[in-house]
Scaffold this active site. Structure first.
Site, PDB file in Angstrom:
ATOM      1  N   CYS A 152       0.839  -1.208   0.000  1.00  0.00           N
ATOM      2  CA  CYS A 152       0.000   0.000   0.000  1.00  0.00           C
ATOM      3  C   CYS A 152       0.870   1.253   0.000  1.00  0.00           C
ATOM      4  O   CYS A 152       1.403   1.649   1.037  1.00  0.00           O
ATOM      5  CB  CYS A 152      -0.931   0.000   1.209  1.00  0.00           C
ATOM      6  SG  CYS A 152      -2.004   1.450   1.286  1.00  0.00           S
ATOM      7  N   CYS A 204      -0.497   4.098   2.161  1.00  0.00           N
ATOM      8  CA  CYS A 204      -0.277   3.887   3.597  1.00  0.00           C
ATOM      9  C   CYS A 204       1.169   4.167   3.991  1.00  0.00           C
ATOM     10  O   CYS A 204       1.431   4.777   5.030  1.00  0.00           O
ATOM     11  CB  CYS A 204      -0.603   2.444   3.981  1.00  0.00           C
ATOM     12  SG  CYS A 204      -2.183   1.819   3.377  1.00  0.00           S
ATOM     13  N   ASP A 205       2.108   3.694   3.177  1.00  0.00           N
ATOM     14  CA  ASP A 205       3.500   3.638   3.618  1.00  0.00           C
ATOM     15  C   ASP A 205       4.480   4.486   2.810  1.00  0.00           C
ATOM     16  O   ASP A 205       5.658   4.579   3.178  1.00  0.00           O
ATOM     17  CB  ASP A 205       3.978   2.175   3.594  1.00  0.00           C
ATOM     18  CG  ASP A 205       3.153   1.282   4.514  1.00  0.00           C
ATOM     19  OD1 ASP A 205       2.711   1.783   5.564  1.00  0.00           O
ATOM     20  OD2 ASP A 205       2.955   0.112   4.181  1.00  0.00           O
TER      21      ASP A 205
END
Length: 313
Positions: free
Chosen positions: A138, A141-142
Site C-alpha cells: 500500500c 499507507c507507507d
C-alpha cells in the site's frame, strides 16, 4: 428459538468491523463480532499508521486495532476469536440468517460482513521476512516513509501504475518491474507512467529475492527472464502491486459479487442484494482501501442494520 436469535452479527474485524460494532452496540443491538483468522485485519501487519485521524503522533497498526476493540467492548460488544466457516442467508425480509463457526450455529436477524481483502504477494519467503521493514502492498499507507529514497514497484496493471505515480511524488526514484514485455494498465495510466521523469520501467524483469540487514530492505534481487541474468537494485522500499483478493469465498453463490469477487452494495449504502445483510470495508471497496474509509463504511453498516431492524417491529 427467539431467545437464540441475535439482532446483529459482525463477520470480520479490522476498522470496518470494530466501527460497526461500536455503532451497533451504542444503538443497543448487542452485536457479536467474529474476528476471523486475522483479528484486526490487514492493519495488524502495518508498523506505523500516520494518516488515521486522532493519532497526532502516529500509531502502530496492532495498537490501533486494540484501541478500536477496547472501544467496541466498552459498549458490551461480544468478541469471538473464531472464524465463520459457512453461511446460509435468508432471502426474506425479517428472515433469520444462519452462520457457522466450526460446528456451532449462530442465528441472526442482521449480518454485517467486514471480512476485508487480502493483498496478493509473490510468495517469496523474503516478503514475509521484510514485511514492515520495507515490503508493503500500500503506497498510500507507507509511501511517506520513503521520502527521498529509491523504491521498487512490482506489477503491470493499473494498481502498479497508480502506486508508482503516487510514490514518484515522494521518493527519489521508482523502478517498476514488469515480468512481460508490456504493461496491462490502461493507456491513460501507461501514459502517466511514461511521462513521469523519475519512474523507470524494466520489462521482462522479476523480483526473486530481497536483501538487507536487521530485517530492513536494502536491495531487491532481480532476474531478466529473457537472458536469465540477475542483478541487485539498491532500494529501501519494495511495493507489491499485483492486486487484492476479497475474502468472500464463504458467501459466494448467495450474495451478489462483481467480476473480481467484491461484494456489490447499493450506491450510498452498505446494503447488499439480501435483506438484512450488509457489507462494509475493503470487502466491498476495491478503490480506496484505507482504514478511514473502512471505518466510515462500518458506521454506515451499523446504521443501515439499525434501520432495517427498526422497520421489522
Amino acid at each position: 428459538m427467539e431467545d437464540n436469535i441475535l439482532d446483529c452479527v459482525i463477520v470480520g474485524s479490522g476498522p470496518a468491523g470494530f466501527t460497526a460494532a461500536i455503532y451497533a452496540a451504542r444503538a443497543d443491538l448487542k452485536p457479536e463480532l467474529f474476528t476471523g483468522l486475522e483479528p484486526g485485519g490487514q492493519l495488524t501487519t502495518t508498523t506505523e499508521v500516520d494518516n488515521f485521524p486522532g493519532y497526532p503522533d502516529g500509531v502502530t497498526g496492532p495498537q490501533m486495532m486494540m484501541d478500536l476493540q477496547k472501544q467496541a467492548e466498552r459498549f458490551e460488544t461480544k468478541v469471538h476469536y473464531e472464524m465463520i466457516t459457512k453461511a446460509e442467508f435468508s432471502e426474506e425480509v425479517g428472515g433469520v440468517h444462519k452462520l457457522w463457526a466450526g460446528n456451532r450455529e449462530i442465528l441472526a436477524k442482521s449480518v454485517i460482513i467486514s471480512t476485508g481483502a487480502t493483498a496478493k504477494y509473490l510468495g517469496l519467503d523474503d516478503e514475509k521476512k521484510y514485511m514492515g521493514g520495507g515490503v508493503s502492498a500500500c503506497a498510500t499507507c507507507d509511501g511517506f516513509f520513503y521520502k527521498g529514497k529509491d523504491v521498487i514497484v512490482v506489477g503491470a496493471g493499473d494498481t502498479a501504475a497508480e502506486e508508482a505515480t503516487y510514490l514518484a511524488k515522494l521518493v527519489n526514484k521508482v523502478t517498476i518491474l514488469v515480468r512481460k514485455d508490456y504493461m496491462r494498465a490502461s493507456k491513460a495510466m501507461i501514459h502517466r507512467v511514461n511521462n513521469t521523469a523519475n519512474i523507470e520501467v524494466r520489462f521482462n524483469h522479476e523480483l526473486i529475492g530481497i536483501e538487507g540487514e536487521n530485517n530492513l530492505v536494502e536491495r531487491g534481487v532481480v532476474i531478466n527472464n529473457l537472458t536469465q541474468e540477475t542483478c541487485t537494485i539498491g532500494v529501501h522500499g519494495i511495493f507489491i502491486a499485483i492486486g487484492h483478493k476479497p475474502n468472500t469465498e464463504v458467501f459466494a453463490g448467495q450474495i451478489d459479487l462483481d467480476e473480481n469477487g467484491y461484494i456489490n452494495t447499493i450506491a450510498g449504502t452498505s446494503k447488499t442484494n439480501l435483506p438484512g445483510v450488509f457489507a462494509v470495508g475493503d470487502v466491498q471497496d476495491s478503490h480506496y482501501r484505507q482504514a478511514i474509509t473502512a471505518a466510515g463504511s462500518g458506521c454506515m453498516g451499523a446504521m443501515d442494520s439499525e434501520k432495517y431492524l427498526g422497520e421489522l417491529v
